[in-house]
Design a protein around this motif. Structure first.
Motif, PDB file in Angstrom:
ATOM      1  N   LEU A   1       0.820  -1.206   0.000  1.00  0.00           N
ATOM      2  CA  LEU A   1       0.000   0.000   0.000  1.00  0.00           C
ATOM      3  C   LEU A   1       0.857   1.260   0.000  1.00  0.00           C
ATOM      4  O   LEU A   1       0.506   2.261  -0.637  1.00  0.00           O
ATOM      5  N   ILE A   2       1.982   1.212   0.697  1.00  0.00           N
ATOM      6  CA  ILE A   2       2.886   2.363   0.722  1.00  0.00           C
ATOM      7  C   ILE A   2       3.444   2.634  -0.671  1.00  0.00           C
ATOM      8  O   ILE A   2       3.564   3.785  -1.101  1.00  0.00           O
ATOM      9  N   VAL A   3       3.789   1.576  -1.393  1.00  0.00           N
ATOM     10  CA  VAL A   3       4.268   1.748  -2.766  1.00  0.00           C
ATOM     11  C   VAL A   3       3.191   2.390  -3.632  1.00  0.00           C
ATOM     12  O   VAL A   3       3.457   3.307  -4.420  1.00  0.00           O
ATOM     13  N   ALA A   4       1.944   1.921  -3.490  1.00  0.00           N
ATOM     14  CA  ALA A   4       0.846   2.452  -4.306  1.00  0.00           C
ATOM     15  C   ALA A   4       0.482   3.872  -3.904  1.00  0.00           C
ATOM     16  O   ALA A   4       0.154   4.699  -4.756  1.00  0.00           O
ATOM     17  N   GLY A   5       0.555   4.180  -2.607  1.00  0.00           N
ATOM     18  CA  GLY A   5       0.215   5.513  -2.135  1.00  0.00           C
ATOM     19  C   GLY A   5      -1.279   5.711  -1.949  1.00  0.00           C
ATOM     20  O   GLY A   5      -2.096   4.844  -2.253  1.00  0.00           O
ATOM     21  N   ASP A   6      -1.635   6.904  -1.441  1.00  0.00           N
ATOM     22  CA  ASP A   6      -3.042   7.236  -1.252  1.00  0.00           C
ATOM     23  C   ASP A   6      -3.748   7.520  -2.567  1.00  0.00           C
ATOM     24  O   ASP A   6      -4.979   7.604  -2.601  1.00  0.00           O
ATOM     25  N   ASN A   7      -2.981   7.711  -3.643  1.00  0.00           N
ATOM     26  CA  ASN A   7      -3.568   7.917  -4.970  1.00  0.00           C
ATOM     27  C   ASN A   7      -3.022   6.869  -5.935  1.00  0.00           C
ATOM     28  O   ASN A   7      -2.236   7.173  -6.836  1.00  0.00           O
ATOM     29  N   PRO A   8      -3.422   5.590  -5.760  1.00  0.00           N
ATOM     30  CA  PRO A   8      -2.860   4.508  -6.578  1.00  0.00           C
ATOM     31  C   PRO A   8      -3.181   4.610  -8.056  1.00  0.00           C
ATOM     32  O   PRO A   8      -2.539   3.966  -8.877  1.00  0.00           O
ATOM     33  N   GLU A   9      -4.171   5.449  -8.407  1.00  0.00           N
ATOM     34  CA  GLU A   9      -4.498   5.612  -9.826  1.00  0.00           C
ATOM     35  C   GLU A   9      -3.359   6.268 -10.598  1.00  0.00           C
ATOM     36  O   GLU A   9      -3.342   6.257 -11.837  1.00  0.00           O
ATOM     37  N   ARG A  10      -2.387   6.852  -9.876  1.00  0.00           N
ATOM     38  CA  ARG A  10      -1.230   7.464 -10.547  1.00  0.00           C
ATOM     39  C   ARG A  10      -0.360   6.396 -11.216  1.00  0.00           C
ATOM     40  O   ARG A  10       0.390   6.694 -12.147  1.00  0.00           O
ATOM     41  N   ILE A  11      -0.466   5.131 -10.751  1.00  0.00           N
ATOM     42  CA  ILE A  11       0.282   4.020 -11.345  1.00  0.00           C
ATOM     43  C   ILE A  11      -0.547   3.486 -12.502  1.00  0.00           C
ATOM     44  O   ILE A  11      -1.635   2.949 -12.303  1.00  0.00           O
ATOM     45  N   ARG A  12      -0.039   3.612 -13.708  1.00  0.00           N
ATOM     46  CA  ARG A  12      -0.859   3.410 -14.899  1.00  0.00           C
ATOM     47  C   ARG A  12      -1.193   1.945 -15.191  1.00  0.00           C
ATOM     48  O   ARG A  12      -2.171   1.663 -15.874  1.00  0.00           O
ATOM     49  N   SER A  13      -0.372   1.010 -14.712  1.00  0.00           N
ATOM     50  CA  SER A  13      -0.612  -0.389 -15.077  1.00  0.00           C
ATOM     51  C   SER A  13       0.021  -1.316 -14.050  1.00  0.00           C
ATOM     52  O   SER A  13       0.813  -0.887 -13.198  1.00  0.00           O
ATOM     53  N   GLU A  14      -0.325  -2.574 -14.180  1.00  0.00           N
ATOM     54  CA  GLU A  14       0.273  -3.604 -13.315  1.00  0.00           C
ATOM     55  C   GLU A  14       1.763  -3.712 -13.562  1.00  0.00           C
ATOM     56  O   GLU A  14       2.549  -3.944 -12.636  1.00  0.00           O
TER      57      GLU A  14
END
Length: 358
Positions: A248-261
């Motif tokens: 979760l820390i890697v993804a952050g509070d705004n995980p939509e910023r990571i475009r893909s798997e």
């Protein structure tokens, strides 16, 4: 340097070199011309002045900020709250610094040019929700774990140098029995070496007990937070609160910023990198990414290789194909990153829906 106005259809990029007390900003237009450079205090007032200064140029404004996870976090949050786009900029490489020199203004200019050239594309973490709470608790727990390990090492070292009778009494004890025995020692007046040793052992053992209780309380909070935010992630085989927290820390509070798997796998350091040359085609380990997340994936894979039947079957099949243990572990970490990314899908969808509703 006099300030220049930019037409509304033109782009203005502001690069910021962040520091503890002062931020240095350089504004450039869409052809790389420097418009102005200023220094601002690294506080709430300074953030507002910097943003107002940047907005005074007109044009379509974008920020490129160094250190959005440390000294630049406050500015990144202020820019986001003003509805202005911001990108995270990595530090300039050493070769460029050898050629051009090093100054705060040059670093800020390089940050702006990295955004303009499309080299900086990462959206900073918002750090304003449950994930930031998890990160803070995880920091406290990790510090306590290191201190507890240090206390145990120190305890055993003191026993090695203890008087013979005391050493023989304690050396053969198991860990918890040793801790409890040492914590219950009664040194009395410190008038002998044995009494001083008992005093030291009791002090270290009680410190270990306090740290252990503190770690337990941190683990309880992490379990509650990760289970409430990502229940599917927390239920995955061999994924405890620590691993769930790291993902979760890697993804952050705004995980939509990571475009893909695949982008998530790269952040975790498990995306293979081409290392081919001539007639040889191969890939090598990605040594970038979030090292704590990579270590968490490794621990889960090791547990699954011992206790998870589908994983054990996969290891047997790949071993029969001639793969080494290291290669199999790298493949398993990549598969695990894909699985955990899918488990976090509800979080991303909820974020996207909330943004659409807003």
């Amino acid at each position: 340097m006099s300030m220049q106005q930019v037409p509304s259809h033109r782009r203005v990029v502001v690069g910021v070199d962040t520091h503890k007390y002062v931020h240095v900003a350089v504004a450039i237009d869409d052809i790389g011309t420097i418009l102005d450079s200023r220094s601002f205090a690294a506080d709430a007032g300074g953030y507002g002045q910097l943003i107002d200064w940047a907005a005074s140029f007109g044009g379509k404004l974008t920020f490129g900020i160094e250190g959005t996870g440390s000294y630049g976090a406050g500015l990144a949050g202020a820019v986001r709250r003003r509805g202005i786009g911001a990108l995270e900029v990595v530090r300039t490489d050493r070769r460029d610094r050898r050629l051009r020199g090093k100054s705060d203004t040059i670093d800020a200019e390089n940050a702006a040019k990295a955004v303009l050239a499309g080299l900086a594309t990462a959206v900073p973490k918002t750090a304003d929700g449950i994930v930031e709470m998890i990160r803070q608790v995880k920091v406290a727990k990790d510090i306590a774990v290191k201190a507890r390990t240090s206390a145990m090492i120190s305890l055993k070292q003191v026993i090695v140098n203890a008087p013979d009778e005391l050493r023989q009494e304690l050396q053969a004890l198991t860990k918890m029995t040793l801790i409890n025995r040492c914590a219950a020692l009664r040194p009395g007046r410190v008038t002998t070496v044995a009494a001083a040793t008992k005093h030291t052992l009791r002090s270290i053992a009680r410190r270990w007990q306090q740290l252990n209780a503190e770690i337990t309380s941190h683990e309880k909070i992490l379990t509650e937070l990760t289970s409430s935010m990502a229940p599917e992630l927390a239920k995955a085989f061999a994924v405890g609160p620590d691993t769930a927290a790291e993902m979760l820390i890697v993804a952050g509070d705004n995980p939509e910023r990571i475009r893909s798997e695949a982008a998530f796998a790269r952040l975790c350091g498990v995306a293979p990198i081409p290392a081919s040359s001539g007639m040889t085609t191969r890939h090598r380990l990605n040594r970038g990414g979030h090292r704590q997340a990579n270590a968490a994936l490794y621990r889960v894979v090791i547990v699954r290789m011992q206790h998870h039947e589908p994983t054990k079957a996969y290891v047997a099949r790949r071993t029969a194909e001639g793969k080494t243990k290291s290669e199999i572990i790298r493949c398993l970490k990549r598969h695990l990153a894909r699985e955990l990314w899918a488990a976090m899908r509800p979080i991303r969808e909820a974020r996207i829906e909330s943004q659409i509703a807003a």
